[in-house]
Write a protein that holds these residues in place. Structure first.
Motif, PDB file in Angstrom:
ATOM      1  N   THR A 291       0.805  -1.224   0.000  1.00 39.71           N
ATOM      2  CA  THR A 291       0.000   0.000   0.000  1.00 39.71           C
ATOM      3  C   THR A 291       0.837   1.272   0.000  1.00 39.71           C
ATOM      4  O   THR A 291       0.293   2.364   0.164  1.00 39.71           O
ATOM      5  CB  THR A 291      -0.931   0.021   1.220  1.00 39.71           C
ATOM      6  OG1 THR A 291      -0.142  -0.046   2.416  1.00 39.71           O
ATOM      7  CG2 THR A 291      -1.895  -1.146   1.186  1.00 39.71           C
ATOM      8  N   VAL A 292       2.164   1.162  -0.143  1.00 36.80           N
ATOM      9  CA  VAL A 292       3.003   2.370  -0.067  1.00 36.80           C
ATOM     10  C   VAL A 292       3.236   2.992  -1.432  1.00 36.80           C
ATOM     11  O   VAL A 292       3.973   3.974  -1.544  1.00 36.80           O
ATOM     12  CB  VAL A 292       4.367   2.058   0.603  1.00 36.80           C
ATOM     13  CG1 VAL A 292       4.165   1.494   1.985  1.00 36.80           C
ATOM     14  CG2 VAL A 292       5.210   1.128  -0.266  1.00 36.80           C
ATOM     15  N   GLY A 293       2.650   2.438  -2.500  1.00 38.59           N
ATOM     16  CA  GLY A 293       2.796   3.020  -3.823  1.00 38.59           C
ATOM     17  C   GLY A 293       3.806   2.318  -4.701  1.00 38.59           C
ATOM     18  O   GLY A 293       4.416   2.960  -5.570  1.00 38.59           O
ATOM     19  N   LEU A 294       4.020   1.022  -4.484  1.00 40.61           N
ATOM     20  CA  LEU A 294       4.919   0.276  -5.359  1.00 40.61           C
ATOM     21  C   LEU A 294       4.334   0.199  -6.759  1.00 40.61           C
ATOM     22  O   LEU A 294       3.115   0.117  -6.935  1.00 40.61           O
ATOM     23  CB  LEU A 294       5.126  -1.144  -4.810  1.00 40.61           C
ATOM     24  CG  LEU A 294       5.742  -1.283  -3.412  1.00 40.61           C
ATOM     25  CD1 LEU A 294       5.798  -2.745  -3.027  1.00 40.61           C
ATOM     26  CD2 LEU A 294       7.125  -0.665  -3.369  1.00 40.61           C
ATOM     27  N   GLU A 295       5.194   0.211  -7.764  1.00 44.20           N
ATOM     28  CA  GLU A 295       4.708   0.123  -9.135  1.00 44.20           C
ATOM     29  C   GLU A 295       4.200  -1.287  -9.422  1.00 44.20           C
ATOM     30  O   GLU A 295       4.470  -2.241  -8.678  1.00 44.20           O
ATOM     31  CB  GLU A 295       5.801   0.517 -10.115  1.00 44.20           C
ATOM     32  CG  GLU A 295       7.032  -0.370 -10.048  1.00 44.20           C
ATOM     33  CD  GLU A 295       8.108   0.078 -11.014  1.00 44.20           C
ATOM     34  OE1 GLU A 295       9.094  -0.644 -11.166  1.00 44.20           O
ATOM     35  OE2 GLU A 295       7.954   1.158 -11.625  1.00 44.20           O
ATOM     36  N   VAL A 296       3.471  -1.431 -10.516  1.00 44.23           N
ATOM     37  CA  VAL A 296       2.769  -2.678 -10.821  1.00 44.23           C
ATOM     38  C   VAL A 296       3.742  -3.836 -10.990  1.00 44.23           C
ATOM     39  O   VAL A 296       3.518  -4.940 -10.473  1.00 44.23           O
ATOM     40  CB  VAL A 296       1.909  -2.500 -12.092  1.00 44.23           C
ATOM     41  CG1 VAL A 296       1.280  -3.835 -12.493  1.00 44.23           C
ATOM     42  CG2 VAL A 296       0.828  -1.459 -11.860  1.00 44.23           C
ATOM     43  N   ASP A 297       4.856  -3.629 -11.692  1.00 47.84           N
ATOM     44  CA  ASP A 297       5.810  -4.706 -11.920  1.00 47.84           C
ATOM     45  C   ASP A 297       6.430  -5.173 -10.603  1.00 47.84           C
ATOM     46  O   ASP A 297       6.662  -6.372 -10.399  1.00 47.84           O
ATOM     47  CB  ASP A 297       6.918  -4.245 -12.876  1.00 47.84           C
ATOM     48  CG  ASP A 297       6.395  -4.033 -14.283  1.00 47.84           C
ATOM     49  OD1 ASP A 297       5.313  -4.577 -14.589  1.00 47.84           O
ATOM     50  OD2 ASP A 297       7.049  -3.319 -15.065  1.00 47.84           O
ATOM     51  N   THR A 298       6.709  -4.237  -9.715  1.00 49.32           N
ATOM     52  CA  THR A 298       7.274  -4.598  -8.416  1.00 49.32           C
ATOM     53  C   THR A 298       6.276  -5.410  -7.609  1.00 49.32           C
ATOM     54  O   THR A 298       6.636  -6.420  -6.984  1.00 49.32           O
ATOM     55  CB  THR A 298       7.667  -3.328  -7.639  1.00 49.32           C
ATOM     56  OG1 THR A 298       8.542  -2.540  -8.441  1.00 49.32           O
ATOM     57  CG2 THR A 298       8.365  -3.697  -6.338  1.00 49.32           C
ATOM     58  N   ARG A 299       5.028  -4.993  -7.611  1.00 45.38           N
ATOM     59  CA  ARG A 299       3.994  -5.768  -6.920  1.00 45.38           C
ATOM     60  C   ARG A 299       3.881  -7.169  -7.499  1.00 45.38           C
ATOM     61  O   ARG A 299       3.728  -8.156  -6.761  1.00 45.38           O
ATOM     62  CB  ARG A 299       2.649  -5.054  -7.028  1.00 45.38           C
ATOM     63  CG  ARG A 299       2.546  -3.770  -6.235  1.00 45.38           C
ATOM     64  CD  ARG A 299       1.172  -3.141  -6.451  1.00 45.38           C
ATOM     65  NE  ARG A 299       1.030  -1.880  -5.747  1.00 45.38           N
ATOM     66  CZ  ARG A 299      -0.054  -1.116  -5.813  1.00 45.38           C
ATOM     67  NH1 ARG A 299      -1.077  -1.495  -6.572  1.00 45.38           N
ATOM     68  NH2 ARG A 299      -0.117   0.016  -5.145  1.00 45.38           N
ATOM     69  N   ALA A 300       3.951  -7.281  -8.829  1.00 47.47           N
ATOM     70  CA  ALA A 300       3.833  -8.593  -9.463  1.00 47.47           C
ATOM     71  C   ALA A 300       4.967  -9.502  -9.032  1.00 47.47           C
ATOM     72  O   ALA A 300       4.759 -10.694  -8.754  1.00 47.47           O
ATOM     73  CB  ALA A 300       3.819  -8.434 -10.979  1.00 47.47           C
ATOM     74  N   TYR A 301       6.186  -8.960  -8.952  1.00 38.07           N
ATOM     75  CA  TYR A 301       7.320  -9.782  -8.519  1.00 38.07           C
ATOM     76  C   TYR A 301       7.131 -10.291  -7.095  1.00 38.07           C
ATOM     77  O   TYR A 301       7.291 -11.481  -6.823  1.00 38.07           O
ATOM     78  CB  TYR A 301       8.625  -8.988  -8.611  1.00 38.07           C
ATOM     79  CG  TYR A 301       9.713  -9.579  -7.744  1.00 38.07           C
ATOM     80  CD1 TYR A 301      10.341 -10.766  -8.097  1.00 38.07           C
ATOM     81  CD2 TYR A 301      10.067  -8.983  -6.526  1.00 38.07           C
ATOM     82  CE1 TYR A 301      11.298 -11.334  -7.272  1.00 38.07           C
ATOM     83  CE2 TYR A 301      11.020  -9.530  -5.713  1.00 38.07           C
ATOM     84  CZ  TYR A 301      11.636 -10.711  -6.085  1.00 38.07           C
ATOM     85  OH  TYR A 301      12.577 -11.280  -5.275  1.00 38.07           O
ATOM     86  N   PHE A 302       6.815  -9.365  -6.179  1.00 40.50           N
ATOM     87  CA  PHE A 302       6.698  -9.775  -4.778  1.00 40.50           C
ATOM     88  C   PHE A 302       5.509 -10.713  -4.567  1.00 40.50           C
ATOM     89  O   PHE A 302       5.562 -11.596  -3.711  1.00 40.50           O
ATOM     90  CB  PHE A 302       6.600  -8.542  -3.873  1.00 40.50           C
ATOM     91  CG  PHE A 302       7.913  -7.854  -3.666  1.00 40.50           C
ATOM     92  CD1 PHE A 302       8.894  -8.434  -2.885  1.00 40.50           C
ATOM     93  CD2 PHE A 302       8.187  -6.643  -4.269  1.00 40.50           C
ATOM     94  CE1 PHE A 302      10.112  -7.821  -2.686  1.00 40.50           C
ATOM     95  CE2 PHE A 302       9.406  -6.012  -4.089  1.00 40.50           C
ATOM     96  CZ  PHE A 302      10.377  -6.605  -3.298  1.00 40.50           C
ATOM     97  N   SER A 303       4.455 -10.524  -5.327  1.00 44.22           N
ATOM     98  CA  SER A 303       3.314 -11.440  -5.229  1.00 44.22           C
ATOM     99  C   SER A 303       3.702 -12.839  -5.711  1.00 44.22           C
ATOM    100  O   SER A 303       3.381 -13.844  -5.071  1.00 44.22           O
ATOM    101  CB  SER A 303       2.146 -10.893  -6.056  1.00 44.22           C
ATOM    102  OG  SER A 303       1.030 -11.750  -5.979  1.00 44.22           O
TER     103      SER A 303
END
Length: 474
Positions: A291-303
């Motif tokens: 929820t801190v504003g990570l970009e979409v690609d970063t969220r996809a990696y961590f997910s």
């Protein structure tokens, strides 16, 4: 205690300190459940809610750094690691003693914060700006908490270096399959501590500098970034989850293998799974920060990386169940009963972890009681159950006779107590998933009336857990 250098004596002291601090931390959690039993303010005033947040801080610190880690890692690691690798002592006995002495010193500093100004109501995460501005209320308390964490971190670092040196240079045979899972669990834990503790220390030092030397590492008004601290903290904080639970994996594997009189099924895959978890656990820290504003690609990696951890975790579950298959008669054994409890609770906690690994769901459920239920199933229930199972299983080796099993194992009493205890903690934490779906936020001592009945169940489960523990002590 001040001059003891024998690994067995020090391990026993670790276990005793773990029990004392665990009792203290549990009392703080009971205070929180009293406050949340009904809506409105009960044991705190509406003008000053810092006591509630201070209770959360102390509960988290005591249970993580002073109960589970000293009990499973320091206690049973010190006591049994030299036995399992075939040596009569750890590599540095005096350093081992220093590690133990630093633990109560650190705990004393934590307890002193109770009487220092207002207390540090920041939660165990110490997020800025709560910890770095006037919102902190008590910079003195935050200084003391950080000093205590630095001391206990140094203690863990010394223990980790000691365990690694002992394992690699004092005769551990890699082909010893009977004890390899436990030894590797301690070894992986030690490596993770050495790799991640300096990162946490750096983040905490910058908090102290912001508080007292007018630096602005975390102040956005002066080009600082509070999200930087979250990255530094969770690079330690997420591996900390596995630092806590990996010794529990080793203990559970040892109990199960000994109880059914055979090696763990697929012990090589079990060791490989723990190694994979150790590596992946250090690469998914930002799934706490969706929820801190990570970009979409970063969220996809961590997910994706978070979901990958389910693979080695599921491997261990199947290894344990395959080891247990065909030995159902041992279910009457109290230690095996706790092993099965552990597998059940850890599976539930891991399943909710996969759900929170999904970015969209994580954003919706972030900082709600669903997250509280998830990590309590993994840590509070999984780790504590493994600690209780280890105390029951190893008691005959440690104190010379099986106190619990000798007096109670031949009766129905201990089994009834265990079932009531498990049902009580399930009643405490299972309804919290429903609170999360009703978007009840964490660390807030009040809530709407329409979810009162769910909180009533949680508080009833907490009260039942306290009563069952008191009955066991009596």
């Amino acid at each position: 205690m001040l001059s003891a250098a024998n690994h067995k004596t020090l391990g026993l002291y670790y276990i005793l300190l773990s029990i004392v601090f665990g009792t203290s931390g549990s009392l703080f959690s009971f205070l929180m459940r009293i406050e949340l039993a009904t809506s409105g303010f009960r044991i705190i005033s509406s003008e000053n809610q810092n006591f509630y947040n201070f209770s959360i801080t102390l509960h988290g610190l005591l249970m993580i750094f002073y109960t589970v880690m000293p009990g499973l890692y320091g206690g049973f690691g010190n006591y049994f690691l030299p036995f399992y690798i075939g040596t009569n002592e750890v590599a540095f006995p005096r350093v081992n003693c220093l590690s133990l002495l630093l633990l109560p010193l650190s705990a004393i500093i934590v307890f002193v914060t109770v009487i220092a100004e207002f207390g540090a109501g920041t939660g165990w995460t110490f997020y800025p700006p709560l910890s770095t501005s006037l919102m902190a209320l008590s910079p003195v308390s935050i200084d003391q908490m950080i000093a205590a964490l630095a001391i206990v971190g140094f203690s863990s670092l010394l223990s980790s270096l000691n365990f690694i040196t002992t394992t690699w240079f004092l005769g551990f045979c890699m082909n010893d399959k009977a004890n390899a899972v436990f030894v590797y669990a301690i070894l992986f834990t030690a490596v993770m501590l050495i790799c991640t503790l300096p990162i946490l220390t750096a983040g905490l030092v910058m908090i102290v500098l912001d508080l007292h030397l007018n630096t602005h590492f975390y102040d956005p008004f002066f080009n600082g970034d509070p999200v930087l601290y979250q990255h530094l903290f969770w690079f330690f904080g997420h591996p900390e989850v596995y630092i806590i639970i990996l010794p529990g994996f080793g203990v559970i594997s040892q109990i199960l293998a000994t109880s059914v009189s055979k090696q763990i099924f697929g012990s090589n895959s079990m060791i490989l799974a723990m190694g994979c978890i150790s590596i992946l656990g250090a690469l998914v820290w930002a799934h706490h920060m969706m929820t801190v504003g990570l970009e979409v690609d970063t969220r996809a990696y961590f997910s994706a990386a978070t979901t990958m951890i389910a693979i080695p975790t599921g491997t261990k579950i199947f290894n344990w169940l395959s080891t247990y298959m065909g030995n159902y008669v041992y279910a009457t054994n109290i230690e095996v009963m706790y092993v099965l409890f552990f597998i059940l609770l850890f599976t539930l906690g891991g399943t909710t972890g996969v759900i929170l690994g999904n970015t969209a769901l994580d954003i919706a459920l972030h900082d709600t009681y669903y997250v509280v239920a998830h990590f309590h199933f993994v840590l509070s229930l999984g780790a504590i159950i493994s600690l209780i199972a280890a105390i029951i299983f190893y008691q005959e080796y440690i104190i010379g006779y099986g106190f619990l099993t000798l007096k109670l194992n031949n009766s129905i009493l201990i089994r009834v107590w265990s079932i009531v205890f498990i049902c009580s903690i399930l009643l405490t934490f299972l309804p919290m998933h429903l609170l999360g779906f009703n978007v009840m936020p964490r660390r807030i001592p009040d809530y709407p009336d329409y979810i009162t009945y769910i909180n009533n169940m949680c508080s009833l489960g907490s009260l039942s857990t306290l009563i069952t523990i008191l009955l066991l002590l009596l």
